[in-house]
Design an enzyme around this catalytic site. Structure first.
Site, PDB file in Angstrom:
ATOM      1  N   HIS A   1      -8.147  -5.049   0.040  1.00 34.20           N
ATOM      2  CA  HIS A   1      -6.838  -4.426   0.224  1.00 34.20           C
ATOM      3  C   HIS A   1      -6.077  -5.037   1.402  1.00 34.20           C
ATOM      4  O   HIS A   1      -4.861  -5.131   1.375  1.00 34.20           O
ATOM      5  CB  HIS A   1      -7.031  -2.918   0.417  1.00 34.20           C
ATOM      6  CG  HIS A   1      -5.752  -2.145   0.454  1.00 34.20           C
ATOM      7  ND1 HIS A   1      -4.797  -2.258  -0.530  1.00 34.20           N
ATOM      8  CD2 HIS A   1      -5.263  -1.253   1.362  1.00 34.20           C
ATOM      9  CE1 HIS A   1      -3.771  -1.460  -0.232  1.00 34.20           C
ATOM     10  NE2 HIS A   1      -4.034  -0.851   0.901  1.00 34.20           N
TER      11      HIS A   1
ATOM     12  N   ASP B   1      -8.930  -6.507  -4.306  1.00 31.29           N
ATOM     13  CA  ASP B   1      -8.502  -5.199  -3.788  1.00 31.29           C
ATOM     14  C   ASP B   1      -8.999  -4.121  -4.754  1.00 31.29           C
ATOM     15  O   ASP B   1      -8.479  -3.993  -5.855  1.00 31.29           O
ATOM     16  CB  ASP B   1      -6.973  -5.184  -3.683  1.00 31.29           C
ATOM     17  CG  ASP B   1      -6.436  -3.884  -3.087  1.00 31.29           C
ATOM     18  OD1 ASP B   1      -7.231  -2.944  -2.878  1.00 31.29           O
ATOM     19  OD2 ASP B   1      -5.221  -3.821  -2.831  1.00 31.29           O
TER      20      ASP B   1
ATOM     21  N   SER C   1       0.827  -1.198   0.000  1.00 31.37           N
ATOM     22  CA  SER C   1       0.000   0.000   0.000  1.00 31.37           C
ATOM     23  C   SER C   1       0.873   1.265   0.000  1.00 31.37           C
ATOM     24  O   SER C   1       1.762   1.401  -0.831  1.00 31.37           O
ATOM     25  CB  SER C   1      -0.952  -0.051   1.208  1.00 31.37           C
ATOM     26  OG  SER C   1      -1.916   0.940   1.141  1.00 31.37           O
TER      27      SER C   1
END
Lengths: 200, 377
Positions: B350, B317, B152
């Protein structure tokens, strides 16, 4: 390792013989990455593979082979025009659904294409069909109900496709059980490797 | 816990040399909290840096002697025999500048004023973080990392390393990340920021002086964020339309289990996280865009990179979707850089990058085993 690979995959040696050192190579449906690894070791290629299977992707990575996980049927959008000297489709053509579109993509992304596939017209296959059975052989080791092959063809069929789709055949190597076949190829050859490029 | 790094200790590195931020702001002196696991080899070639995401910190693996339940946030990935193998690698986790886990941040005391920084703490970017991380590497005597790994927002830092310090990183593992945020993604961050900014207890960022905490805003921000980190399917599987008391109550109290879960997550987060840090982290996400000054041409941005890349995305995601990872892969391919890309089938959205998934673990382990062999050579 190289010797055993060549014994189990006679098309690899033919493919390697056409690839100059240091070429940029894309191997579509690269499996566990053994061809790319072989080409890296023998031809020092800058190579990438495309592969859909999780297990194969993990193995490619373990082999230190660059692999892009993707379905090659959905196109080669990650790759630019003429990005590679060679795009290889080794023993995968017969298992692709959008074969025609893929051939176009191969010659968009690569300056040359190298395509190998089993010959449905090989005499042993013809014999099995005459005896009323779908052929099962070393090159097509599947039963009709579990085969991934959906677009089997003969050498003549493939060459017709090339003719009608502006694909020029530069070279062809036909073989049976690892040995070169030069006469009555469409009858005596169990598999072939073609080197092709865009016509014109 | 045989495959845990065991008891760990946080350390603090002090930097007296001023850091000039991308914004032009200057921090004359700062501290970074970090932890290390494993042993640095003689030629200092086996170091791995782990960059954290929005709510992460330096406590990546193991646990504290006086707090054995406080297990590091990536303990499933980092440890002896694990993909990031502490028997092979010297692994560093740190808390980024602006954080709220001990590194200099908005809740720290500004030595110039004797008060908390609060609203005066500079807006920090991914580039600033990476510059600060490079100084930490200098202090630890690490010239070149075997790998820099992040998911991320952490993935953005790992990429930035390859762009800003191409000779100081051999491999980048960029997981569930993107070359820049989309408008939708910035929009989510802005709603989260607005929840905090409009909380009456926020006091323009100087709530410390008022002895209050903008808990409501931070809680809402986290609830919103949390929704976007999960997939629709994962939420449906976990909570469905299940009612907490088995019947409709015709009220605005918690009725559906998902409401209970989100509020619990929000409360938990608001109890320990700093509102200003949350604002800074989301802003760093929004600002990251290495192609911005290059006509938005990511190919040109990645021309600077020399590292080999492993890019990983997860099918469900939608906040950092596989399509965004393809952009990174595309730019690396354009520049003929070594890159592998794995698209992991996962239900967890995610958050997948923090979860145990056999394929994900295999890809990470296989890749890092190769990196380990390079270090051993």
């Amino acid at each position: 390792m190289n010797t055993s690979i060549i014994q189990s995959r006679p098309d690899f040696a033919a493919i390697a013989s056409w690839i100059p050192e240091g070429s940029a190579v894309l191997d579509l449906g690269c499996g566990d990455g053994s061809l790319l690894r072989y080409l890296r070791e023998t031809r020092k290629v800058c190579g990438y593979g495309v592969e859909i299977s999780d297990a194969n992707v993990a193995t490619c990575i373990a082999n230190g082979v660059n692999v892009i996980q993707n379905d090659l049927e959905s196109g080669l959008a990650d790759f630019e025009n003429d990005a590679f000297d060679f795009v290889i489709l080794s023993q995968t053509l017969q298992a692709t659904k959008h074969t025609e579109a893929l051939m176009k993509e191969i010659l968009r992304v690569g300056r040359e294409g190298i395509v190998s596939f089993p010959n449905f017209g090989y005499w042993k296959n013809r014999t099995q069909v005459m005896l009323g059975k779908m052929p099962v052989s070393n090159d097509m080791p599947y039963q009709w109900y579990d085969t991934p092959n959906v677009h089997l063809c003969t050498f003549s069929d493939f060459e017709n496709l090339c003719n009608t789709h502006s694909v020029r055949i530069l070279e062809r190597q036909v073989m049976t059980a690892g040995k070169r076949v030069v006469v009555f190829a469409n009858l005596l050859g169990s598999m072939a490797v073609y080197r092709v490029k865009r016509a014109g | 816990m045989s495959n845990s790094v065991g008891i760990v200790q946080a350390q603090c590195a002090t930097f007296e040399q001023p850091l000039i931020f991308k914004s032009g702001a200057v921090l004359p002196r700062y501290e970074l909290m970090y932890e290390t696991y494993g042993t640095l080899n003689a030629d200092k070639s086996n170091a791995i840096l782990i960059c954290h995401a929005l709510s992460g910190h330096h406590h990546v693996a193991g646990y504290y002697a006086d707090d054995t339940k406080n297990i590091g946030w990536w303990d499933n990935m980092v440890g002896p025999g694990k993909p990031i193998d502490t028997l092979k690698f010297f692994v560093i986790g740190l808390n980024n500048l602006g954080g709220c886990h001990g590194s200099t941040g908005p809740s720290s005391i500004d030595p110039a004023t004797g008060k908390t920084y609060g609203s005066s703490f500079p807006v920090v970017t991914v580039e600033d973080w990476v510059n600060a991380q490079a100084r930490l590497a200098d202090q630890l005597g690490i010239q070149r990392f075997a790998a820099i790994i992040g998911g991320s927002l952490g993935g953005m830092q790992a990429m930035q390393w390859a762009l800003a310090y191409p000779d100081r990183v051999a491999h980048v593992l960029a997981i569930a990340t993107a070359p820049h945020l989309t408008a939708q993604n910035i929009a989510f961050n802005d709603v989260a920021r607005n929840a905090i900014l409009t909380d009456p207890d926020f006091h323009g960022g100087d709530f410390y002086e008022h002895g209050v905490v903008p808990t409501r805003g931070l809680r809402l921000a986290r609830m919103l964020g949390h929704i976007t980190y999960l997939s629709d399917d994962a939420m449906a599987d976990k909570f469905g339309r299940e009612l907490r008391h088995g019947k409709l109550n015709f009220s605005y109290d918690i009725e559906f289990q998902i409401e209970s879960y989100l509020r619990y997550q929000g409360d938990k987060f608001a109890a320990y996280f700093d509102a200003n840090t949350y604002l800074l982290m989301t802003k760093a996400l929004d600002y990251f865009d290495p192609a911005r000054d290059l006509d938005s041409d990511l190919n040109r941005a990645f021309a600077a990179a020399k590292a080999k890349f492993l890019v990983v995305s997860f099918t469900t995601d939608w906040r950092f979707s596989p399509a965004r990872s393809h952009e990174i892969v595309h730019a690396l391919l354009h520049n003929r850089r070594d890159v592998s890309y794995a698209e992991v089938t996962s239900d967890h959205g995610h958050d997948s990058f923090l979860m145990d998934d056999a394929q994900y673990m295999a890809v990470m382990k296989n890749y890092l085993d190769r990196v380990g062999e390079e270090c051993a050579r």
